[in-house]
Design a protein around this motif. Structure first.
Motif, PDB file in Angstrom:
ATOM      1  N   TRP A   9       0.786  -1.145   0.127  1.00  0.00           N
ATOM      2  CA  TRP A   9       0.075   0.203   0.062  1.00  0.00           C
ATOM      3  C   TRP A   9       0.741   1.178   0.125  1.00  0.00           C
ATOM      4  O   TRP A   9       0.269   2.363   0.357  1.00  0.00           O
ATOM      5  CB  TRP A   9      -0.947  -0.072   1.417  1.00  0.00           C
ATOM      6  N   HIS A  10       2.254   1.067  -0.205  1.00  0.00           N
ATOM      7  CA  HIS A  10       3.095   2.363  -0.261  1.00  0.00           C
ATOM      8  C   HIS A  10       2.656   3.441  -1.493  1.00  0.00           C
ATOM      9  O   HIS A  10       1.971   3.024  -2.427  1.00  0.00           O
ATOM     10  CB  HIS A  10       4.427   1.731  -0.630  1.00  0.00           C
ATOM     11  N   SER A  11       2.551   4.444  -0.984  1.00  0.00           N
ATOM     12  CA  SER A  11       2.282   5.638  -1.900  1.00  0.00           C
ATOM     13  C   SER A  11       3.067   6.759  -1.637  1.00  0.00           C
ATOM     14  O   SER A  11       3.477   6.954  -0.350  1.00  0.00           O
ATOM     15  CB  SER A  11       0.882   5.961  -1.927  1.00  0.00           C
ATOM     16  N   ASP A  12       3.531   7.632  -2.426  1.00  0.00           N
ATOM     17  CA  ASP A  12       4.130   8.863  -2.102  1.00  0.00           C
ATOM     18  C   ASP A  12       3.869   9.985  -3.254  1.00  0.00           C
ATOM     19  O   ASP A  12       2.677   9.617  -3.818  1.00  0.00           O
ATOM     20  CB  ASP A  12       5.893   8.859  -2.038  1.00  0.00           C
ATOM     21  N   GLU A  13       4.522  11.095  -3.353  1.00  0.00           N
ATOM     22  CA  GLU A  13       4.060  12.123  -4.394  1.00  0.00           C
ATOM     23  C   GLU A  13       4.256  11.910  -5.682  1.00  0.00           C
ATOM     24  O   GLU A  13       3.552  12.416  -6.670  1.00  0.00           O
ATOM     25  CB  GLU A  13       5.132  13.308  -4.371  1.00  0.00           C
ATOM     26  N   THR A  14       4.645  10.370  -6.011  1.00  0.00           N
ATOM     27  CA  THR A  14       4.754  10.074  -7.205  1.00  0.00           C
ATOM     28  C   THR A  14       3.743   9.065  -7.624  1.00  0.00           C
ATOM     29  O   THR A  14       3.455   8.681  -9.006  1.00  0.00           O
ATOM     30  CB  THR A  14       6.150   9.200  -7.662  1.00  0.00           C
ATOM     31  N   GLY A  15       2.877   8.875  -6.719  1.00  0.00           N
ATOM     32  CA  GLY A  15       1.674   7.876  -6.791  1.00  0.00           C
ATOM     33  C   GLY A  15       1.862   6.657  -5.932  1.00  0.00           C
ATOM     34  O   GLY A  15       2.718   6.445  -5.026  1.00  0.00           O
ATOM     35  N   PRO A  19      -1.921   0.056  -8.146  1.00  0.00           N
ATOM     36  CA  PRO A  19      -3.142   0.424  -8.476  1.00  0.00           C
ATOM     37  C   PRO A  19      -4.077   0.106  -7.796  1.00  0.00           C
ATOM     38  O   PRO A  19      -3.951  -0.920  -6.880  1.00  0.00           O
ATOM     39  CB  PRO A  19      -3.339   0.326 -10.057  1.00  0.00           C
ATOM     40  N   GLU A  20      -5.107   0.701  -7.515  1.00  0.00           N
ATOM     41  CA  GLU A  20      -6.261   0.410  -6.380  1.00  0.00           C
ATOM     42  C   GLU A  20      -6.887  -1.011  -6.894  1.00  0.00           C
ATOM     43  O   GLU A  20      -7.249  -1.698  -5.785  1.00  0.00           O
ATOM     44  CB  GLU A  20      -7.233   1.515  -6.255  1.00  0.00           C
ATOM     45  N   ASP A  21      -6.980  -1.297  -8.078  1.00  0.00           N
ATOM     46  CA  ASP A  21      -7.674  -2.519  -8.581  1.00  0.00           C
ATOM     47  C   ASP A  21      -6.615  -3.884  -8.566  1.00  0.00           C
ATOM     48  O   ASP A  21      -7.287  -4.789  -9.040  1.00  0.00           O
ATOM     49  CB  ASP A  21      -8.498  -2.184  -9.840  1.00  0.00           C
ATOM     50  N   ASN A  22      -5.461  -3.588  -8.007  1.00  0.00           N
ATOM     51  CA  ASN A  22      -4.513  -4.528  -8.192  1.00  0.00           C
ATOM     52  C   ASN A  22      -4.730  -5.683  -7.223  1.00  0.00           C
ATOM     53  O   ASN A  22      -5.065  -5.297  -6.016  1.00  0.00           O
ATOM     54  CB  ASN A  22      -3.185  -4.213  -8.189  1.00  0.00           C
ATOM     55  N   ILE A  24      -2.564  -7.754  -5.856  1.00  0.00           N
ATOM     56  CA  ILE A  24      -1.666  -7.626  -4.640  1.00  0.00           C
ATOM     57  C   ILE A  24      -1.978  -6.777  -3.613  1.00  0.00           C
ATOM     58  O   ILE A  24      -1.816  -6.990  -2.403  1.00  0.00           O
ATOM     59  CB  ILE A  24      -0.239  -7.452  -5.353  1.00  0.00           C
ATOM     60  N   ARG A  25      -2.294  -5.446  -4.055  1.00  0.00           N
ATOM     61  CA  ARG A  25      -2.761  -4.557  -3.139  1.00  0.00           C
ATOM     62  C   ARG A  25      -3.991  -5.050  -2.172  1.00  0.00           C
ATOM     63  O   ARG A  25      -4.075  -4.737  -0.965  1.00  0.00           O
ATOM     64  CB  ARG A  25      -3.374  -3.206  -3.817  1.00  0.00           C
ATOM     65  N   TYR A  26      -4.928  -5.656  -3.099  1.00  0.00           N
ATOM     66  CA  TYR A  26      -6.115  -6.331  -2.194  1.00  0.00           C
ATOM     67  C   TYR A  26      -5.842  -7.194  -1.161  1.00  0.00           C
ATOM     68  O   TYR A  26      -6.219  -7.083  -0.006  1.00  0.00           O
ATOM     69  CB  TYR A  26      -7.380  -6.944  -3.272  1.00  0.00           C
ATOM     70  N   TYR A  27      -5.229  -8.285  -1.660  1.00  0.00           N
ATOM     71  CA  TYR A  27      -4.595  -9.265  -0.678  1.00  0.00           C
ATOM     72  C   TYR A  27      -3.479  -8.775   0.244  1.00  0.00           C
ATOM     73  O   TYR A  27      -3.653  -9.223   1.552  1.00  0.00           O
ATOM     74  CB  TYR A  27      -4.066 -10.589  -1.322  1.00  0.00           C
ATOM     75  N   GLY A  28      -2.784  -7.819  -0.047  1.00  0.00           N
ATOM     76  CA  GLY A  28      -1.864  -7.070   0.846  1.00  0.00           C
ATOM     77  C   GLY A  28      -2.595  -6.476   2.004  1.00  0.00           C
ATOM     78  O   GLY A  28      -2.085  -6.383   3.188  1.00  0.00           O
ATOM     79  N   TRP A  29      -3.530  -5.877   1.761  1.00  0.00           N
ATOM     80  CA  TRP A  29      -4.268  -5.407   2.808  1.00  0.00           C
ATOM     81  C   TRP A  29      -4.846  -6.145   4.018  1.00  0.00           C
ATOM     82  O   TRP A  29      -4.821  -5.765   5.247  1.00  0.00           O
ATOM     83  CB  TRP A  29      -5.629  -4.825   2.324  1.00  0.00           C
ATOM     84  N   GLN A  30      -4.910  -7.545   3.556  1.00  0.00           N
ATOM     85  CA  GLN A  30      -5.265  -8.511   4.762  1.00  0.00           C
ATOM     86  C   GLN A  30      -4.279  -8.599   5.640  1.00  0.00           C
ATOM     87  O   GLN A  30      -4.495  -9.527   6.660  1.00  0.00           O
ATOM     88  CB  GLN A  30      -5.674  -9.963   3.970  1.00  0.00           C
TER      89      GLN A  30
END
Length: 322
Positions: A9-15, A19-22, A24-30
């Motif tokens: 879920w890393h984000s900085d000024e570059t973005g 992306p939100e629909d990825n 890995i991001r979804y399962y990483g949240w778990q």
């Protein structure tokens, strides 16, 4: 689990890294569920250590001192490192660094949530809950380990149900809101010392799982139940997992500094999905390597110092070190 959550879920000024629909991001949240896995383990290990150390209520302040010496020096050092990094970033960016004494003090004493003060690292709310647990178990341990065993269960049930007295919005910084999760570990401890039988353990675990499902989430209820089963039924070791377990507290404290800084410097150059995933793995490895160095230099001495604090004399002998 927690590291994967934070890094995916890393984000900085570059973005954002993903992306939100990825997926890995979804399962990483778990991965945030790893916090509650730790609470179950702590619920079991801490009273077990007190039991073998023949803890009595008169040892309360020594017990708290052991915990503080064991955990607080590494924690305070991470605050110092973060302060130095803040100075560096301020100098590089040409911005004014504001020193907030109130914020520093409440982070140091782990009371930020009680005074509506922002953490320097959001993960520290879990350490605050853990220290509340130490204070509580230090006071309630004699009741939980009381004989006959039905008396200990009598005191245990109100603790299990105490989450009902706190709402889901404002109660999350209170130990009692997380009581069903810690209660799983305590129930395992009571079964381990033969204060409750297998049938009572299953019944209590079922109550804990239901409470966790409604007070926290179904995912947390499942993960903590699997953790409880593993503690009760599995007895095996693995060099890799034992190593990660050894440095886990250092990893908890430092992954935002080491891994987060590494991602901040490199994430902007990873454009494809494969490059981002490789970067995620490298960030985990960098964080674990940093945690090992931190463990050897900082945490290991704290462990030795805490072992020097022993409980009072009993029967002409001092309790054996943990």
């Amino acid at each position: 689990m927690v590291c994967v959550f934070h890094f995916s879920w890393h984000s900085d000024e570059t973005g954002m890294l993903y992306p939100e629909d990825n997926f890995i991001r979804y399962y990483g949240w778990q991965g945030h569920i790893g916090v509650y896995v730790f609470f179950v383990i702590s619920g079991f290990v801490i009273p077990l250590s007190m039991w073998y150390g023949r803890y009595h209520l008169r040892d309360f302040f020594r017990f708290i001192a052991k915990r503080l010496v064991r955990l607080h020096p590494p924690f305070v050092l991470t605050l110092v490192v973060m302060a130095l990094l803040a100075v560096c970033y301020s100098w590089v960016d040409g911005t004014l660094l504001v020193i907030d004494v109130k914020r520093i003090l409440h982070n140091f004493f782990l009371t930020a949530e009680f005074f509506d003060v922002q953490w320097y690292q959001g993960i520290y709310w879990t350490l605050a809950i853990e220290f509340q647990y130490y204070l509580l178990i230090g006071l309630l341990f004699p009741l939980f380990s009381w004989k006959p065993s039905w008396i200990s269960v009598l005191f245990f049930i109100p603790f299990l149900l105490s989450a009902h007295f706190f709402d889901h919005q404002t109660g999350k910084h209170i130990i009692f809101f997380h009581a069903p999760v810690f209660a799983m570990g305590i129930a395992l401890f009571l079964h381990h010392i033969k204060h409750i039988n297998g049938a009572a353990l299953v019944l209590i675990m079922a109550c804990c799982m239901v409470e966790t499902r409604y007070e926290l989430s179904p995912e947390i209820a499942v993960a903590t139940s699997i953790t409880s089963y593993a503690i009760a039924c599995m007895n095996w070791h693995n060099r890799v997992l034992d190593f990660v377990g050894k440095v886990s507290y250092s990893l908890y404290l430092t992954h935002g500094i080491s891994g987060g800084t590494f991602l901040y410097a490199t994430a902007r150059y990873a454009e494809s999905f494969v490059a981002k995933t490789v970067l995620l793995v490298l960030t985990l490895l960098v964080s674990i390597a940093g945690a090992w160095i931190f463990y050897k230099i900082i945490e290991e001495p704290s462990i030795r110092w805490s072992k020097r604090i022993r409980y009072k004399w009993r029967d002409g002998k001092r309790e054996k070190p943990e």
